[in-house]
Motif scaffolding. Structure first.
Motif, mmCIF file in Angstrom:
data_model
loop_
_atom_site.group_PDB
_atom_site.id
_atom_site.type_symbol
_atom_site.label_atom_id
_atom_site.label_comp_id
_atom_site.label_asym_id
_atom_site.label_seq_id
_atom_site.Cartn_x
_atom_site.Cartn_y
_atom_site.Cartn_z
ATOM 1 N N LEU A 1 7.434 8.471 -9.534
ATOM 2 C CA LEU A 1 7.400 8.656 -10.992
ATOM 3 C C LEU A 1 7.331 10.143 -11.354
ATOM 4 O O LEU A 1 7.974 10.584 -12.310
ATOM 5 C CB LEU A 1 6.223 7.895 -11.600
ATOM 6 N N LYS A 2 6.561 10.921 -10.571
ATOM 7 C CA LYS A 2 6.524 12.371 -10.805
ATOM 8 C C LYS A 2 7.910 12.985 -10.568
ATOM 9 O O LYS A 2 8.350 13.863 -11.304
ATOM 10 C CB LYS A 2 5.509 13.036 -9.869
ATOM 11 N N TRP A 3 8.580 12.531 -9.537
ATOM 12 C CA TRP A 3 9.928 13.043 -9.226
ATOM 13 C C TRP A 3 10.884 12.711 -10.371
ATOM 14 O O TRP A 3 11.674 13.559 -10.794
ATOM 15 C CB TRP A 3 10.407 12.433 -7.906
ATOM 16 N N LEU A 4 10.842 11.490 -10.878
ATOM 17 C CA LEU A 4 11.691 11.107 -12.020
ATOM 18 C C LEU A 4 11.351 11.948 -13.250
ATOM 19 O O LEU A 4 12.249 12.372 -13.989
ATOM 20 C CB LEU A 4 11.519 9.626 -12.342
ATOM 21 N N ASP A 5 10.043 12.175 -13.471
ATOM 22 C CA ASP A 5 9.626 12.973 -14.618
ATOM 23 C C ASP A 5 10.138 14.414 -14.490
ATOM 24 O O ASP A 5 10.642 14.993 -15.446
ATOM 25 C CB ASP A 5 8.097 12.942 -14.726
ATOM 26 N N ARG A 6 10.020 15.009 -13.309
ATOM 27 C CA ARG A 6 10.512 16.378 -13.092
ATOM 28 C C ARG A 6 12.023 16.438 -13.247
ATOM 29 O O ARG A 6 12.560 17.398 -13.784
ATOM 30 C CB ARG A 6 10.105 16.884 -11.710
ATOM 31 N N LYS A 7 12.698 15.404 -12.771
ATOM 32 C CA LYS A 7 14.154 15.354 -12.918
ATOM 33 C C LYS A 7 14.529 15.311 -14.394
ATOM 34 O O LYS A 7 15.440 16.014 -14.847
ATOM 35 C CB LYS A 7 14.716 14.141 -12.187
ATOM 36 N N GLY A 8 13.825 14.517 -15.193
ATOM 37 C CA GLY A 8 14.073 14.459 -16.637
ATOM 38 C C GLY A 8 13.764 15.788 -17.310
ATOM 39 O O GLY A 8 14.494 16.240 -18.204
ATOM 40 N N GLU A 9 12.646 16.426 -16.858
ATOM 41 C CA GLU A 9 12.304 17.726 -17.428
ATOM 42 C C GLU A 9 13.367 18.762 -17.106
ATOM 43 O O GLU A 9 13.737 19.566 -17.972
ATOM 44 C CB GLU A 9 10.946 18.207 -16.881
ATOM 45 N N ARG A 10 13.834 18.761 -15.875
ATOM 46 C CA ARG A 10 14.891 19.714 -15.495
ATOM 47 C C ARG A 10 16.162 19.471 -16.301
ATOM 48 O O ARG A 10 16.811 20.406 -16.739
ATOM 49 C CB ARG A 10 15.176 19.610 -13.996
ATOM 50 N N GLY B 1 0.832 -1.205 0.000
ATOM 51 C CA GLY B 1 0.000 0.000 0.000
ATOM 52 C C GLY B 1 0.862 1.248 0.000
ATOM 53 O O GLY B 1 0.610 2.221 -0.729
ATOM 54 N N GLY B 2 1.931 1.228 0.817
ATOM 55 C CA GLY B 2 2.849 2.373 0.838
ATOM 56 C C GLY B 2 3.578 2.522 -0.492
ATOM 57 O O GLY B 2 3.786 3.632 -0.999
ATOM 58 N N ALA B 3 3.976 1.353 -1.064
ATOM 59 C CA ALA B 3 4.683 1.395 -2.349
ATOM 60 C C ALA B 3 3.767 1.944 -3.441
ATOM 61 O O ALA B 3 4.191 2.767 -4.271
ATOM 62 C CB ALA B 3 5.186 0.002 -2.709
ATOM 63 N N PHE B 4 2.502 1.466 -3.458
ATOM 64 C CA PHE B 4 1.573 1.967 -4.471
ATOM 65 C C PHE B 4 1.244 3.439 -4.248
ATOM 66 O O PHE B 4 0.992 4.173 -5.187
ATOM 67 C CB PHE B 4 0.289 1.130 -4.493
ATOM 68 N N ARG B 5 1.271 3.885 -3.008
ATOM 69 C CA ARG B 5 1.019 5.300 -2.738
ATOM 70 C C ARG B 5 2.223 6.153 -3.121
ATOM 71 O O ARG B 5 2.080 7.259 -3.628
ATOM 72 C CB ARG B 5 0.687 5.458 -1.248
ATOM 73 N N LEU B 6 3.434 5.629 -2.871
ATOM 74 C CA LEU B 6 4.652 6.388 -3.173
ATOM 75 C C LEU B 6 5.068 6.277 -4.644
ATOM 76 O O LEU B 6 5.809 7.129 -5.137
ATOM 77 C CB LEU B 6 5.802 5.931 -2.283
ATOM 78 N N ALA B 7 4.620 5.247 -5.363
ATOM 79 C CA ALA B 7 5.021 5.025 -6.755
ATOM 80 C C ALA B 7 4.681 6.222 -7.641
ATOM 81 O O ALA B 7 5.543 6.701 -8.412
ATOM 82 C CB ALA B 7 4.396 3.748 -7.292
ATOM 83 N N PRO B 8 3.443 6.787 -7.585
ATOM 84 C CA PRO B 8 3.166 7.955 -8.429
ATOM 85 C C PRO B 8 4.038 9.168 -8.065
ATOM 86 O O PRO B 8 4.483 9.913 -8.944
ATOM 87 C CB PRO B 8 1.690 8.244 -8.179
ATOM 88 N N GLU B 9 4.285 9.334 -6.780
ATOM 89 C CA GLU B 9 5.147 10.448 -6.364
ATOM 90 C C GLU B 9 6.574 10.250 -6.873
ATOM 91 O O GLU B 9 7.224 11.196 -7.333
ATOM 92 C CB GLU B 9 5.142 10.577 -4.830
#
Length: 158
Positions: free
Chosen positions: A21-30, A11-19
């Motif tokens: 993925l967003k962090w990885l996406d922002r890192k790629g965007e930066r 449950g924690g992993a599924f809750r943290l997974a989108p966060e």
């Protein structure tokens, strides 16, 4: 108990997974934005270098134009009278005096060479040939061309 632990972890992993993925996406965007800014900076450097080269070329062209105009003015005013009698007299006498002096020196040197050849026992023909060389022939060809071409140009101007 294991199921509870696994359920909590999943449950924690599924809750943290989108966060995550967003962090990885922002890192790629930066990273992409930084790369784009680096490219824009390189482009501005190249454009600045080209602009500086253009400014340098314009400065060179302006300087060359000024130098040519100054030379044209100097040549045009070279033969004009100044209105100061002694300066005009000196200006008009320098070339003839130097020319006559060099001609006299040249004739004296050739006369000495001719007399030295005669005193050494050479005949008149050999003495003339000893005093007259290919360098003399080239020198006089240049002088004659100068004077006769000068006449052609003077006639063309009038």
């Amino acid at each position: 108990m294991i199921e509870t632990l696994l359920g909590g972890l999943l449950g924690g992993a599924f809750r943290l997974a989108p966060e995550f993925l967003k962090w990885l996406d922002r890192k790629g965007e930066r990273g992409h934005e930084l790369a784009m800014q680096d490219k824009a900076l390189e482009f501005e450097k190249i454009r600045g270098t080209q602009r500086m080269a253009e400014i340098g070329s314009q400065a060179d062209a302006t300087w060359n134009t000024g130098a040519i105009e100054a030379l044209r003015d100097a040549v045009r005013t070279q033969g004009e009278k100044t209105g100061v009698w002694w300066a005009d007299a000196l200006s008009s006498s320098v070339r003839p005096i130097i020319t006559y002096w060099l001609m006299a020196l040249y004739c004296a040197a050739k006369t000495v060479a001719f007399v030295a050849a005669l005193n050494a026992g050479a005949g008149w023909g050999a003495a003339v040939l000893a005093a007259w060389s290919e360098a003399d022939q080239a020198l006089w060809a240049g002088v004659l061309n100068f004077w006769f071409l000068g006449r052609v140009f003077d006639r063309g101007r009038s």
